[in-house]
Structure formats: structure tokens, C-alpha cells
Motif scaffolding. Structure first.
Motif, PDB file in Angstrom:
ATOM      1  N   GLN A  51     -46.736   4.875  15.791  1.00 51.33           N
ATOM      2  CA  GLN A  51     -47.867   5.317  16.339  1.00 51.33           C
ATOM      3  C   GLN A  51     -48.782   6.004  15.336  1.00 51.33           C
ATOM      4  O   GLN A  51     -50.212   5.653  15.243  1.00 51.33           O
ATOM      5  N   ALA A  55     -52.472   4.147  14.454  1.00 51.08           N
ATOM      6  CA  ALA A  55     -53.736   4.962  14.824  1.00 51.08           C
ATOM      7  C   ALA A  55     -54.645   4.753  13.443  1.00 51.08           C
ATOM      8  O   ALA A  55     -55.839   4.657  13.666  1.00 51.08           O
ATOM      9  N   GLN A  62     -53.571  10.039  16.120  1.00 52.14           N
ATOM     10  CA  GLN A  62     -51.984   9.634  16.692  1.00 52.14           C
ATOM     11  C   GLN A  62     -52.151  10.111  17.660  1.00 52.14           C
ATOM     12  O   GLN A  62     -51.277   9.554  18.657  1.00 52.14           O
ATOM     13  N   VAL A  65     -52.970   7.789  20.450  1.00 56.11           N
ATOM     14  CA  VAL A  65     -52.005   6.608  20.647  1.00 56.11           C
ATOM     15  C   VAL A  65     -51.027   7.018  21.504  1.00 56.11           C
ATOM     16  O   VAL A  65     -50.445   6.199  22.347  1.00 56.11           O
TER      17      VAL A  65
END
Length: 111
Positions: A51, A55, A62, A65
Motif C-alpha cells: 500500500q 500510494a 497510504q 489506499v
């Protein structure tokens, strides 16, 4: 929408948009966002991205995400989701054609 009884339970064939079937407001917009988010998730898997890595490539946090992976993309527009896919190496084509009905529809065709 077709319906039938299976083991005493009424079953209806989906229209292809579960949000519309459930009567969710802005169902078409939500379906498009969902389809784009699914493609982002697939792209992350193909590229083996965490992630955090995804991102960074997509230019979002993040946390966004993470939310997207849980189905929360209320803070991301369709345009931003398309930009995320571009940054993950995907092309997006938009095709415009006359509608069969008086009101047109927005559809995402996934390859």
C-alpha cells in the motif's frame, strides 16, 4: 428484473449494477468508482506493490489506499482514480456514442 424462487427464497437477476439493484443513490457513479478501484487493486497485485509503494506511485496517501482497499473511496473522485491507474501504468480510453435511451449511461469496460 427477472425473479424466481430458489429453496423458498426469492432470487432476482442483477442488472449488472448491485448498487442500482439496492436503490443506492448515485449508483452509476459508485459502480464506476468501484470498477476503477478493483482495477487499481489488481494492478497493485500484478506489480507486487505494498500500500505504501502504491500510494507513492499514485500520488496519494497510504491511508487513502488503505481506505480504497476496504471499499471507502468517498474522498477520491473518478478522475483521481483514473489518474491513479495511469500512474500504475494503465491506459484509459473514454468512448462516446449515442445512447439507446433518452438518458445516457456511464460504463467502465475492463480489459
Amino acid at each position: 428484473m427477472q425473479k424466481r424462487i430458489v429453496d423458498g427464497v426469492e432470487v432476482r437477476r442483477s442488472s449488472g449494477n448491485v448498487f442500482a439493484d439496492l436503490g443506492v443513490p448515485d449508483a452509476n457513479k459508485l459502480k464506476v468508482k468501484t470498477d476503477l478501484a478493483i482495477e487499481i487493486r489488481k494492478a497493485m497485485k500484478v506489480h507486487g506493490l505494498t500500500q505504501t509503494e502504491a500510494a507513492q506511485r499514485m500520488g496519494i496517501s497510504q491511508a487513502k489506499v488503505s481506505g480504497m482497499m476496504r471499499g471507502d473511496f468517498t474522498n477520491l473522485s473518478k478522475r483521481k482514480l483514473m489518474e491513479c491507474l495511469n500512474r500504475l501504468g494503465y491506459d484509459i480510453e473514454i468512448k462516446v456514442k449515442p445512447a439507446n435511451e433518452s438518458l445516457g449511461h456511464l460504463t467502465v469496460a475492463l480489459a
